[in-house]
Write a protein that holds these residues in place. Structure first.
Motif, PDB file in Angstrom:
ATOM      1  N   THR A   1       0.321  13.348   1.533  1.00  0.00           N
ATOM      2  CA  THR A   1      -0.369  12.126   2.325  1.00  0.00           C
ATOM      3  C   THR A   1      -0.335  12.050   3.670  1.00  0.00           C
ATOM      4  OG1 THR A   1       0.230  11.092   0.206  1.00  0.00           O
ATOM      5  CG2 THR A   1      -0.256   9.667   1.821  1.00  0.00           C
ATOM      6  N   ILE A   2       0.780  12.763   4.454  1.00  0.00           N
ATOM      7  CA  ILE A   2       0.976  12.404   5.632  1.00  0.00           C
ATOM      8  C   ILE A   2      -0.080  13.427   6.460  1.00  0.00           C
ATOM      9  CG2 ILE A   2       2.536  13.107   7.898  1.00  0.00           C
ATOM     10  CD1 ILE A   2       4.819  12.301   5.854  1.00  0.00           C
TER      11      ILE A   2
ATOM     12  N   SER B   1      -3.083  14.538   5.228  1.00  0.00           N
ATOM     13  CA  SER B   1      -4.343  13.860   5.047  1.00  0.00           C
ATOM     14  C   SER B   1      -4.477  12.747   6.123  1.00  0.00           C
ATOM     15  CB  SER B   1      -4.468  13.431   3.579  1.00  0.00           C
ATOM     16  OG  SER B   1      -4.292  14.326   2.554  1.00  0.00           O
ATOM     17  N   ALA B   2      -3.500  11.942   6.192  1.00  0.00           N
ATOM     18  CA  ALA B   2      -3.671  10.618   6.935  1.00  0.00           C
ATOM     19  C   ALA B   2      -4.031  11.161   8.698  1.00  0.00           C
ATOM     20  CB  ALA B   2      -2.384   9.951   7.063  1.00  0.00           C
TER      21      ALA B   2
ATOM     22  N   ARG C   1      -7.374  10.578  10.659  1.00  0.00           N
ATOM     23  CA  ARG C   1      -7.349   9.877  11.928  1.00  0.00           C
ATOM     24  C   ARG C   1      -7.896  10.679  12.958  1.00  0.00           C
ATOM     25  NH1 ARG C   1      -4.320   8.546  16.213  1.00  0.00           N
ATOM     26  NH2 ARG C   1      -4.037   6.273  16.407  1.00  0.00           N
TER      27      ARG C   1
ATOM     28  N   VAL D   1     -10.002   4.514   9.244  1.00  0.00           N
ATOM     29  CA  VAL D   1      -8.208   4.368   9.388  1.00  0.00           C
ATOM     30  C   VAL D   1      -8.053   3.053   9.929  1.00  0.00           C
ATOM     31  CG1 VAL D   1      -6.142   5.189   9.936  1.00  0.00           C
ATOM     32  CG2 VAL D   1      -7.967   6.862   9.376  1.00  0.00           C
TER      33      VAL D   1
ATOM     34  N   ARG E   1      -6.267   0.863  11.978  1.00  0.00           N
ATOM     35  CA  ARG E   1      -5.272   0.848  13.002  1.00  0.00           C
ATOM     36  C   ARG E   1      -4.560  -0.527  13.450  1.00  0.00           C
ATOM     37  NH1 ARG E   1      -7.668   4.559  17.598  1.00  0.00           N
ATOM     38  NH2 ARG E   1      -5.242   4.228  18.402  1.00  0.00           N
TER      39      ARG E   1
ATOM     40  N   ASP F   1      -0.364   4.283  11.197  1.00  0.00           N
ATOM     41  CA  ASP F   1      -1.691   4.618  10.344  1.00  0.00           C
ATOM     42  C   ASP F   1      -0.849   5.630   9.118  1.00  0.00           C
ATOM     43  OD1 ASP F   1      -3.404   3.320  11.883  1.00  0.00           O
ATOM     44  OD2 ASP F   1      -4.073   4.786  13.104  1.00  0.00           O
ATOM     45  N   VAL F   2       0.038   6.488   9.543  1.00  0.00           N
ATOM     46  CA  VAL F   2       0.413   7.370   8.608  1.00  0.00           C
ATOM     47  C   VAL F   2       0.931   6.729   7.313  1.00  0.00           C
ATOM     48  CG1 VAL F   2       2.190   9.198   8.152  1.00  0.00           C
ATOM     49  CG2 VAL F   2       0.242   9.399  10.194  1.00  0.00           C
TER      50      VAL F   2
ATOM     51  N   PHE G   1      -0.952   5.188   4.938  1.00  0.00           N
ATOM     52  CA  PHE G   1      -1.343   5.823   3.911  1.00  0.00           C
ATOM     53  C   PHE G   1      -0.033   6.175   2.862  1.00  0.00           C
ATOM     54  CE2 PHE G   1      -4.828   6.717   6.375  1.00  0.00           C
ATOM     55  CZ  PHE G   1      -5.936   7.032   5.553  1.00  0.00           C
TER      56      PHE G   1
END
Length: 275
Positions: free
Chosen positions: A8-9, A11-12, A16, A23, A25, A200-201, A204
């Motif tokens: 997930t991290i 992909s984020a 981004r 995304v 923000r 942002d991360v 997600f």
């Protein structure tokens, strides 16, 4: 689960970088005008990670390692089955370090490995542990203490002493990393204050955590509704009925969850004695 969070991290970060418009923000800086006096005081005192100290960080890390290694050495010297204790210690340390989102995300991971891979306890015993945690005071994460007890108890032929040792070891190695995150991770976290990338991360990661929590629902629901195996003709109709009633009481009548647990206990006693 650690791989899900890591994926997930990554992909984020990829999304981004290549598609920043999709995304969400958050604002990196919050105006002081929107803060009350207490918030402004706290932010002004911690802004920029001023409390970060590399030497202190190194000392705390070494102290953490000493606390982590000492019980492991005792088990090596005093136990006749060090392999079991090493596996238990490494598993719960890993669980504490690499799972995110609270007990509802940690427990599916613990349940899956302790039942299916390590065979420390049965599925029915795991479900009983959840029920025990929900009907007693304290946070749900104490289920891991129950798992540790049952692991030692079952592995050593019903020994209460070994079960107690498993409980204590599990508790210690589950909560020890929390102090690492607080004392070591806190100052590091302050250095990331106001970072759009981190915000942002984490957004997600939050969605991934919701999915993991849903996984716990399926894990428990499957074994409650189909205690004899995943077959439609083996479904527990009384359990299905109470699931429907519980959903109605929660979402329609807004019943307090404490009262629902008490009513569910009475329903279980009625089913046990009269049905």
């Amino acid at each position: 689960m650690p791989y899900i969070i890591l994926g997930t991290i990554i992909s984020a970060l990829i999304l981004r970088y290549f598609w920043p418009s999709i995304v969400y923000r958050k604002s990196a800086g919050q105006s002081h005008k929107n803060l009350n006096e207490d918030d402004y005081y706290i932010n002004s005192k911690t802004e920029g990670g001023k409390n970060f100290n590399t030497r202190l960080l190194l000392k705390q890390t070494i102290l953490f390692l000493v606390f982590w290694i000492f019980p492991l050495v005792l088990f090596y010297l005093l136990s006749k089955d060090f392999t079991f204790w090493k596996g238990l210690i490494l598993f719960f340390t890993q669980t504490a370090l690499f799972t995110i989102g609270g007990s509802y995300t940690v427990l599916p991971y613990v349940a899956q490995f302790s039942v299916s891979k390590f065979n420390w306890l049965s599925k029915s015993q795991m479900v009983d542990g959840f029920a025990l945690a929900e009907t007693t005071p304290g946070p749900l994460i104490i289920v891991v203490c129950y798992v540790g007890f049952m692991a030692g108890f079952n592995h050593f032929g019903g020994s209460l002493l070994m079960g107690t040792a498993g409980l204590l070891a599990t508790t210690f190695y589950t909560f020890l990393p929390s102090f690492l995150f607080i004392f070591i991770g806190g100052p590091i976290l302050e250095r990331t204050r106001g970072s759009n990338v981190i915000s942002d991360v984490l957004g997600f990661v939050t969605t991934a955590v919701v999915g993991v929590i849903l996984n716990l629902t399926f894990y428990l629901g499957k074994d409650v509704l189909f205690p004899q195996g995943l077959m439609l003709n083996k479904i527990d109709l009384m359990a299905l009925l109470w699931i429907a009633v519980s959903l109605f009481l929660i979402f329609k009548l807004r019943l307090n969850i404490v009262y629902l647990i008490l009513i569910s206990m009475l329903y279980g006693l009625f089913q046990y004695y009269f049905i």
